[in-house]
Enzyme design. Sequence first.
Site, mmCIF file in Angstrom:
data_model
loop_
_atom_site.group_PDB
_atom_site.id
_atom_site.type_symbol
_atom_site.label_atom_id
_atom_site.label_comp_id
_atom_site.label_asym_id
_atom_site.label_seq_id
_atom_site.Cartn_x
_atom_site.Cartn_y
_atom_site.Cartn_z
ATOM 1 N N GLU A 1 0.797 -1.235 0.000
ATOM 2 C CA GLU A 1 0.000 0.000 0.000
ATOM 3 C C GLU A 1 0.829 1.283 0.000
ATOM 4 O O GLU A 1 0.626 2.162 0.847
ATOM 5 C CB GLU A 1 -0.970 -0.027 1.205
ATOM 6 N N GLU B 1 -5.882 -10.327 -2.117
ATOM 7 C CA GLU B 1 -6.710 -10.163 -0.907
ATOM 8 C C GLU B 1 -8.183 -9.977 -1.239
ATOM 9 O O GLU B 1 -8.893 -9.186 -0.606
ATOM 10 C CB GLU B 1 -6.222 -8.946 -0.090
HETATM 11 C C1 XIL Z 1 -5.982 -6.574 8.005
HETATM 12 C C2 XIL Z 1 -6.179 -7.838 8.825
HETATM 13 O O1 XIL Z 1 -7.119 -8.643 8.199
HETATM 14 C C3 XIL Z 1 -6.624 -7.500 10.196
HETATM 15 O O2 XIL Z 1 -6.663 -8.687 10.965
HETATM 16 C C4 XIL Z 1 -5.676 -6.487 10.810
HETATM 17 O O3 XIL Z 1 -6.160 -6.092 12.045
HETATM 18 C C5 XIL Z 1 -5.536 -5.260 9.928
HETATM 19 O O4 XIL Z 1 -5.113 -5.676 8.653
HETATM 20 N N1 XIL Z 1 -4.724 -4.665 3.455
HETATM 21 C C6 XIL Z 1 -3.731 -5.517 3.867
HETATM 22 C C7 XIL Z 1 -3.994 -6.445 4.991
HETATM 23 O O5 XIL Z 1 -2.672 -5.593 3.249
HETATM 24 O O6 XIL Z 1 -2.836 -6.715 5.737
HETATM 25 C C8 XIL Z 1 -5.103 -5.942 5.884
HETATM 26 O O7 XIL Z 1 -5.403 -6.956 6.818
HETATM 27 C C9 XIL Z 1 -6.301 -5.574 5.073
HETATM 28 C C10 XIL Z 1 -5.976 -4.473 4.115
#
Ligand code: XIL
Length: 359
Positions: free
Chosen positions: A155, A270
Amino acid sequence: MLSRRHAMIGSASFLGALASEPFAKAQTAAPASGARRRIPYGACVNLKPLEEEREYRIALETYCQQLTPEYGLVWDYLRPTRDQFVFDFADKLLAFAELNEMTMRGHTLAWYGAMPDWTKQISSAAEAERELKTHIENVVSRYRGRIKTWNVVNEPIDDAKGAVAGLRPSIWLRHLGPKYIDMAFRLTRQVDPKAELLINEYDIECVGEGYKARREALLGLVRDLLARGVPLHGVGLQGHIRGKYEIDDAALHNFVSEIRSLGLSVHVTELDVIDDGFPAAIPVRDALIASRAYDFLNAICTAMRPSVIATWGITDRYTWVPTWNKRKDGLSNRPLPLDASYQPKPLWSVIDYFCGKTA
Ligand code: XIL
């Protein structure tokens, strides 16, 4: 309003055709020589149910070829204090993955999020570089040759302001400037020269000025990195799809075509569909969710074969979506391929369809 395409994909015949395919093990027998393999399907994994719930483990074994620790490799889990490295989650998941002949993906080495409090004390460029280097050396070397793909930088693009999106503020950007990205890639490459190294980003796929600005910023960054000889091998599209917006099919297709023409891979890392704005009725909601994912995967897969299609979780029972996107009617979100009782939903049919399409 449902668009014509939504009406079509949501129709009984389309979903019926997909649903009639067997849900059994996603990975079929070895293809005849010359045939293409299925695109691997992956999911992120939460430690507690992995350890405590047989059904959860069975779902992972049944459907997945790749696993990602949901939070086991982020800074605040790994390094509660400056001198500590807590590898228990990643170690356990890697053992589970290897036992089941799956790969594990590394997530993530340089991110603005999930930073432990002690990193706020970092006060100079030299200190930031030292910490980043120590981190990457320790973590990447521990799993060298076993974690073959790393989401190195996560990100990096900021939310768009107007038509422009810059780099997202972070400890790394503040102390090291934009070269933190180059550094993270070069360090990872030095420690594991064979690993595939990715940049991973969200909010790339929908219609709207903000999305357009983020696509342009990411593509610009990728081009700059390549021009500087940074060892970048691919782009991860997270795919946290905001259901209330349409997928910009043409723009996403063109974006992935550009990535392809730069010689890079694309990974879906994701995927989930944020359904807080969708109607309550489950058949309607699940069809809309599947339809959004269909548009997203279709735009990508018609430009290039992704290396993996991974969702952020596997069952609605364990999802981060309600953290930020709870439904106003109090009903549970349904963003993932299996429902809370591990039954496959239309979203799974869509994923299974794209994973198998090129087989
Ligand atoms: C999220 C996780 O699912 C949660 O458990 C944590 O508290 C916060 O992060 N983008 C990403 C992930 O790259 O690492 C994030 O995951 C969601 C958004």
